[in-house]
Write a protein that holds these residues in place. Sequence first.
Motif, PDB file in Angstrom:
ATOM      1  N   ASP A 265       0.834  -1.208   0.000  1.00  0.00           N
ATOM      2  CA  ASP A 265       0.000   0.000   0.000  1.00  0.00           C
ATOM      3  C   ASP A 265       0.871   1.262   0.000  1.00  0.00           C
ATOM      4  O   ASP A 265       0.594   2.220  -0.740  1.00  0.00           O
ATOM      5  N   GLU A 266       1.924   1.273   0.807  1.00  0.00           N
ATOM      6  CA  GLU A 266       2.834   2.422   0.839  1.00  0.00           C
ATOM      7  C   GLU A 266       3.547   2.587  -0.498  1.00  0.00           C
ATOM      8  O   GLU A 266       3.742   3.703  -0.972  1.00  0.00           O
ATOM      9  N   HIS A 267       3.904   1.474  -1.100  1.00  0.00           N
ATOM     10  CA  HIS A 267       4.584   1.536  -2.394  1.00  0.00           C
ATOM     11  C   HIS A 267       3.638   2.069  -3.471  1.00  0.00           C
ATOM     12  O   HIS A 267       4.043   2.865  -4.320  1.00  0.00           O
ATOM     13  N   ILE A 268       2.395   1.662  -3.423  1.00  0.00           N
ATOM     14  CA  ILE A 268       1.389   2.184  -4.366  1.00  0.00           C
ATOM     15  C   ILE A 268       1.268   3.701  -4.201  1.00  0.00           C
ATOM     16  O   ILE A 268       1.225   4.439  -5.191  1.00  0.00           O
ATOM     17  N   ASP A 269       1.237   4.173  -2.951  1.00  0.00           N
ATOM     18  CA  ASP A 269       1.170   5.621  -2.706  1.00  0.00           C
ATOM     19  C   ASP A 269       2.370   6.326  -3.342  1.00  0.00           C
ATOM     20  O   ASP A 269       2.219   7.371  -3.980  1.00  0.00           O
TER      21      ASP A 269
END
Length: 159
Positions: A90-94
């Motif tokens: 999720d952080e990488h997607i952000d």
Amino acid sequence: MSELAIKIGDLSERLKVPVETIRYYEKERLLPPPRRTEGNYRVYDSAQLDRLAFIRNCRSLDMTLDEIRELLRLRDAPEEECGGVNRLIDEHIDHVQEKIAELRKLESHLQALRRRCDSARPAGECAILGDLNSTVVPAASTAGHIGLHSPSKRRRAGA
């Protein structure tokens, strides 16, 4: 079943990862040190091959070495919950969404710059060159910020 024993050059060729990068991953402790032959050649086993393939796949998703370390830690602890994996992704997607937004700004700036010169003329009269020669270029910091031509703050060497 016989255990795989593959030299670094063959491993590099098989997984399409440069030899220097494999050595870098060893130095960064993403890969455990390989066994050595009597001639001091590195010899890798199937577990190391699988681990390198995992790392290569993560790098193809533009993950940092720290992100990969965390995913490897979770991969090596199969009894743990996968919530940490989900949070990391999720952080990488952000981060990817931020990078896309910055790239769109860069694209817009380049398009505006391109509109400044609509015909061939002497370079001394080129509005694009004039703008680039100016001390203030609105999106000048964007390219470095998103890592287009310089190492990103998120990512270190070791393609």
